[in-house]
Design an enzyme around this catalytic site. Structure first.
Site, PDB file in Angstrom:
ATOM      1  N   LYS A 262      39.576  42.496  38.738  1.00 40.08           N
ATOM      2  CA  LYS A 262      38.868  43.087  37.603  1.00 40.08           C
ATOM      3  C   LYS A 262      39.067  44.599  37.544  1.00 40.08           C
ATOM      4  O   LYS A 262      39.502  45.228  38.498  1.00 40.08           O
ATOM      5  CB  LYS A 262      37.391  42.674  37.618  1.00 40.08           C
ATOM      6  CG  LYS A 262      37.271  41.204  37.159  1.00 40.08           C
ATOM      7  CD  LYS A 262      35.877  40.705  36.956  1.00 40.08           C
ATOM      8  CE  LYS A 262      35.994  39.257  36.422  1.00 40.08           C
ATOM      9  NZ  LYS A 262      34.714  38.566  36.352  1.00 40.08           N
TER      10      LYS A 262
ATOM     11  N   ARG B 279      35.846  32.950  43.064  1.00 39.87           N
ATOM     12  CA  ARG B 279      36.796  32.585  41.994  1.00 39.87           C
ATOM     13  C   ARG B 279      37.916  33.616  42.025  1.00 39.87           C
ATOM     14  O   ARG B 279      37.670  34.786  41.734  1.00 39.87           O
ATOM     15  CB  ARG B 279      36.059  32.592  40.655  1.00 39.87           C
ATOM     16  CG  ARG B 279      36.915  32.211  39.466  1.00 39.87           C
ATOM     17  CD  ARG B 279      36.106  32.281  38.168  1.00 39.87           C
ATOM     18  NE  ARG B 279      36.930  31.920  37.037  1.00 39.87           N
ATOM     19  CZ  ARG B 279      37.735  32.764  36.396  1.00 39.87           C
ATOM     20  NH1 ARG B 279      37.827  34.015  36.770  1.00 39.87           N
ATOM     21  NH2 ARG B 279      38.458  32.346  35.368  1.00 39.87           N
TER      22      ARG B 279
END
Ligand code: HH2
Length: 339
Positions: free
Chosen positions: A280, A315
């Site tokens: 991210k 994840r």
């Protein structure tokens, strides 16, 4: 005023006799930070916890897709989209997608999360028919092709969830926590599938414009608590629910940091925690890595910090790297190899 309880997770081999086990997992705690809006946190002994909260913080979690939650699990990400922020366009070809999925399982993914719509900041919505057409054939091919790992479908849409479950998916990962599509809760309830309820503020198109919270940790906790109650009211048993604070979804870097540092608070909901930080934006910014595909090491570091607070499911895009790091981390933390 409402009090919130954040267990202070520990891994040290010297565990006091009166320490409690966090979520039936690998961390213990004997102190808890009590948080109230607008006040400084206060630390109390775990023995002083209200009995109901102590029960929720310590109870072993139900299995997710048949996987026990007493050790950390890896969910491998496979986006069959043209525009996902790190793997967009790479797996639109079904053969490549299958090869990648099988490769992730070989590297240690225990659940595969298949996405047909990017929810990165600024992403446009994809029509449900188009999204289902991207996802369902791959789910079916994975099942038919003997890929052993359970399959999750990353979608906000009832139609996509239904088609995905029909093709063999066992889990729905909904980044809107059943809010985007009013028909979603009934599809999940009627199917017996597991579900991840992720917190997001706003919709992907605009969620990063100016996200605001007075106290992000407590607000995300209460929002998830309300979504769990709504899911239960719709007929989804608690045993099927996983929660996720939604790192990067309507959150500034400071909000992400507060959620990551306070992650153990979410154990108070009594459910397994899924953490999605992989590649991210903040990892690129703090790590000094503009290219998303190069952010594996930073992602592993933040993921392990989550596991050190008892998060059960990571994840990730970089499955092999995460697996290796987890094996070593577990060897050190538990003093023995993972079985
Ligand atoms: N993050 C993304 C997508 N789905 N689901 C959960 N439960 N938690 C997350 O943090 C999460 C998620 C965004 O990442 P990615 O799938 O890599 O990208 P894109 O949305 O661009 O497809």
């Amino acid at each position: 005023m409402r009090s919130f309880y954040r267990p202070i997770p520990m891994l040290d081999p010297t565990r006091p006799a009166d320490a409690l086990t966090l979520a039936g997992g690998w961390c213990w705690f004997d102190r808890v930070e009590v948080l109230e809006r607008g006040r400084r946190g206060e630390v109390i002994a775990a023995a002083e916890l209200p009995a109901e909260m102590a029960g929720r913080l310590t109870a072993p979690r139900p299995r997710v897709c048949g996987l026990g939650m007493a050790r950390p699990r890896i969910m491998g990400i496979l986006n069959v989209t043209p525009d996902s922020f790190s793997d967009g366009g790479l797996y639109s070809d079904p053969t490549r997608a299958f090869t990648r999925a099988a490769g992730m399982v070989a590297e240690g993914a225990e659940i595969l999360d298949i996405g047909g719509e990017s929810t990165r900041p600024g992403a446009a919505e994809v029509d449900a028919v188009e999204e289902a057409a991207r996802v369902a054939p791959l789910v079916a091919v994975l099942r038919a092709g003997g890929v052993a790992a359970p399959v999750s479908v990353d979608t906000r849409k009832a139609r996509v969830a239904a088609v995905g479950i029909g093709a063999g998916a066992e889990f729905i990962n909904d980044v809107s926590a059943l809010c985007f599509d009013p028909a979603m809760a009934a599809v999940v309830a009627g199917s017996g599938a597991g579900v991840c309820l992720m917190h997001a503020q706003g919709l992907p198109g605009t969620m990063q414009d100016a996200p605001e919270y007075e106290d992000v940790l407590l607000e995300v906790y209460e929002a998830l608590e309300a979504r769990v109650a709504a899911a239960e009211a719709a007929g989804i048993a608690r045993e099927r629910i996983v929660i996720d604070p939604g790192i990067g979804f309507g959150k500034t870097e400071a909000h992400n940091l507060a959620l990551l540092r306070g992650l153990a608070l979410f154990h108070g909901l009594g459910l397994p925690i899924l953490l999605g930080v992989s590649r991210k934006r903040f990892i690129g910014r703090v790590g000094g890595v503009p290219e998303a595909a190069q952010r594996g090491p930073g992602s592993v570091a933040v993921g392990l910090a989550g596991v050190a607070q008892g998060a059960q499911i990571l994840r990730v895009h970089d499955v092999g790297e995460t697996r290796q790091a987890l094996r070593l981390w577990q060897w050190l933390a538990a003093g023995q190899e993972m079985v």
